[in-house]
Design an enzyme around this catalytic site. Sequence first.
Site, short mmCIF file in Angstrom:
data_model
loop_
_atom_site.label_atom_id
_atom_site.label_comp_id
_atom_site.label_asym_id
_atom_site.label_seq_id
_atom_site.Cartn_x
_atom_site.Cartn_y
_atom_site.Cartn_z
N HIS A 67 0.88 -1.18 0.00
CA HIS A 67 0.00 0.00 0.00
C HIS A 67 0.92 1.23 0.00
O HIS A 67 1.57 1.50 1.00
CB HIS A 67 -0.87 0.02 1.26
CG HIS A 67 -1.74 -1.18 1.41
ND1 HIS A 67 -3.02 -1.25 0.91
CD2 HIS A 67 -1.51 -2.38 2.00
CE1 HIS A 67 -3.56 -2.43 1.21
NE2 HIS A 67 -2.66 -3.14 1.86
N ARG A 69 -0.15 4.39 -0.98
CA ARG A 69 -0.93 5.57 -0.55
C ARG A 69 -1.08 6.70 -1.54
O ARG A 69 -1.53 7.79 -1.16
CB ARG A 69 -0.33 6.16 0.76
CG ARG A 69 -0.03 5.17 1.87
CD ARG A 69 -1.24 4.43 2.31
NE ARG A 69 -1.03 3.70 3.57
CZ ARG A 69 -1.80 2.71 3.97
NH1 ARG A 69 -2.81 2.31 3.23
NH2 ARG A 69 -1.58 2.11 5.10
N ASN A 99 -6.80 0.62 -2.44
CA ASN A 99 -7.48 1.39 -1.37
C ASN A 99 -6.79 2.73 -1.12
O ASN A 99 -6.49 3.11 0.01
CB ASN A 99 -7.58 0.58 -0.06
CG ASN A 99 -6.24 0.18 0.51
OD1 ASN A 99 -5.28 -0.02 -0.22
ND2 ASN A 99 -6.16 0.05 1.82
N LYS A 152 -8.76 -6.41 -6.96
CA LYS A 152 -8.66 -6.78 -5.55
C LYS A 152 -9.87 -6.21 -4.81
O LYS A 152 -10.24 -5.05 -5.00
CB LYS A 152 -7.35 -6.22 -4.98
CG LYS A 152 -7.04 -6.68 -3.56
CD LYS A 152 -7.45 -5.68 -2.52
CE LYS A 152 -7.32 -6.19 -1.12
NZ LYS A 152 -6.13 -5.79 -0.42
N HIS A 184 -9.30 -9.77 0.17
CA HIS A 184 -9.07 -9.62 1.61
C HIS A 184 -10.30 -10.22 2.28
O HIS A 184 -11.40 -9.66 2.20
CB HIS A 184 -8.92 -8.14 1.95
CG HIS A 184 -8.76 -7.86 3.43
ND1 HIS A 184 -7.71 -7.12 3.94
CD2 HIS A 184 -9.51 -8.21 4.50
CE1 HIS A 184 -7.83 -7.03 5.26
NE2 HIS A 184 -8.92 -7.69 5.63
N HIS A 238 -3.16 -12.73 2.68
CA HIS A 238 -2.79 -12.82 4.12
C HIS A 238 -3.65 -13.75 4.96
O HIS A 238 -4.42 -13.30 5.79
CB HIS A 238 -2.71 -11.43 4.75
CG HIS A 238 -3.72 -10.40 4.33
ND1 HIS A 238 -5.04 -10.67 4.19
CD2 HIS A 238 -3.57 -9.08 4.03
CE1 HIS A 238 -5.67 -9.59 3.81
NE2 HIS A 238 -4.79 -8.61 3.70
N ASP A 309 2.39 -6.83 2.46
CA ASP A 309 1.26 -6.01 2.92
C ASP A 309 1.77 -4.73 3.60
O ASP A 309 1.22 -4.29 4.61
CB ASP A 309 0.34 -6.80 3.85
CG ASP A 309 -1.00 -6.12 4.09
OD1 ASP A 309 -1.29 -5.14 3.40
OD2 ASP A 309 -1.74 -6.57 4.98
N HIS A 313 1.50 3.90 8.26
CA HIS A 313 0.76 5.02 8.86
C HIS A 313 1.79 5.81 9.66
O HIS A 313 2.83 5.26 10.05
CB HIS A 313 -0.34 4.51 9.80
CG HIS A 313 -1.36 3.64 9.11
ND1 HIS A 313 -2.35 4.15 8.30
CD2 HIS A 313 -1.53 2.30 9.11
CE1 HIS A 313 -3.08 3.16 7.83
NE2 HIS A 313 -2.62 2.02 8.30
N GLY A 328 -2.27 -1.59 10.24
CA GLY A 328 -1.28 -1.72 9.17
C GLY A 328 0.13 -1.70 9.71
O GLY A 328 0.43 -0.97 10.65
O1 DOR Z 1 -3.86 -3.70 8.34
C1 DOR Z 1 -4.14 -3.42 7.20
N1 DOR Z 1 -3.81 -2.23 6.67
N2 DOR Z 1 -4.78 -4.32 6.44
C2 DOR Z 1 -5.25 -4.00 5.22
O2 DOR Z 1 -5.82 -4.85 4.58
C3 DOR Z 1 -5.11 -2.63 4.69
C4 DOR Z 1 -3.93 -2.01 5.27
C5 DOR Z 1 -3.82 -0.52 4.97
O3 DOR Z 1 -4.03 -0.15 3.82
O4 DOR Z 1 -3.49 0.23 5.88
#
Ligand code: DOR
Length: 444
Positions: A67, A69, A99, A152, A184, A238, A309, A313, A328
């Site tokens: 991810h 962002r 996402n 996805k 997921h 996962h 994965d 953050h 995450g």
């Molecule tokens: O913990 C997670 N964070 N699981 C996910 O499937 C998405 C991810 C995120 O994008 O932060």
Amino acid sequence: MSYDLIIKGGTLVAPGADSQLKEQSLDIAISKGKIVEIHHEISPAKGPVLNAKGLHVLPGLIDTQVHFREPGLTYKEDFESGSRSALFGGITAYFEMPNTKPPVTKLSLLQQKYDLSAHRCHTHYAYFGGSTGTDFEELHLMEDHPHCPGIKIFMGTSTGGYLVDQDEILDQILKKTQRRLVVHAEDETTLQARKHLAQEDPHPHTHYKWRNEESAIRATQRILKLARDNNRTLHILHITTAEEVEILKQNRDIATFEILPQHLTLTAPECYERLGTLAQMNPPIRDKRHQEALWKAIVDGSVTVMGSDHAPHTLEEKAKPYPESPSGIPGVQTTLPLMLNFVNQGRLPLTRFVELMAENPKKLYGIQGKGRIEIGADADLTIVDLHQEKVLENKWIQSKCGYTPYDGMKLKGWPKIVLLNGEVVLQDDQLLKPAQGKPLNFKK
Ligand code: DOR
């Protein structure tokens, strides 16, 4: 004949005569970005030499779940910082998840990601399309994009609140797509019904009780049934429970699955007491029983791929009181050293790791020119030193988040040199070239 580069004296992880991956002492010659010769002894007179004595030469590793962002949440990560972190961790290509903000539910939004990536990615790249249960006609347009690995979906809410949880909608998505659907699998109804647990005991150690085994198992069972009814194939991301491993083994004909290093490394409840929200992710870190089942699936060949994965953050966000703290764990840079340490501990053979992060992603998604050391392949290579011991520290992390939950861990086995398109782009943690990643191509 003169070559652009000869990699001499290394131990290659490449297919043997029986097509199985083997560790072999072989030299590699590179010309115009491609592997053009693999031989026991290539004369140093034929071109400049990169000495790989004592090192292992792996196909460039492909992380099929990150991810990064961008667009929308670039204060957490962007394509430049995320791909730099990947490169430092010995990854040469990534698949990024939809996402972002807005979620990638249309061809125009998917194309925007490729446009934003040009000349900014230190590794090769691919972007998944997604669905929020509308715009069904866009699904095949995204799947047909030459650089897109597929669609996805999230069956349970995670970062971004991007969700498809009703069977009728999942059924529509399976009918409107053709490529293996990537999932997921956490059951939203179960998650909502149990959310009060996180309010009642607002400590991260509640996370795996709230998002319990049942929520994962139920979602996996539901999507398997829908896929079977529709004669479709799945890749479930996962996997975290012993039960799902067994269910998936019985559904090998239609489903493959992924396991993450986090779930092989961290264990509940200890990790929540020690790391707090830094151990908070979805699906969650579970107890030893599940971890042992995942390890068994790694060793016995049931699992097809490993992804990181990588889900960064900021530390400020992670410091919010649970359960407001986001889920995450960053990992694109730490997957290789963590797993090489496990290789050194005898938990899995190096060849199996390469299968999980290069050979199998190549086969599963039909990635062109990558994932295997062979004549004619693109010369993307991850060269590792299995003997080097070093402490993993936050200051090494290139991701914008600037931390790893494994800070302070002593690990044996590290990335040393990375080649992209035949050029050394990273050596001993020094970035040597500007970003030169390209979009991945798929056999469709
Ligand atoms: O913990 C997670 N964070 N699981 C996910 O499937 C998405 C991810 C995120 O994008 O932060």
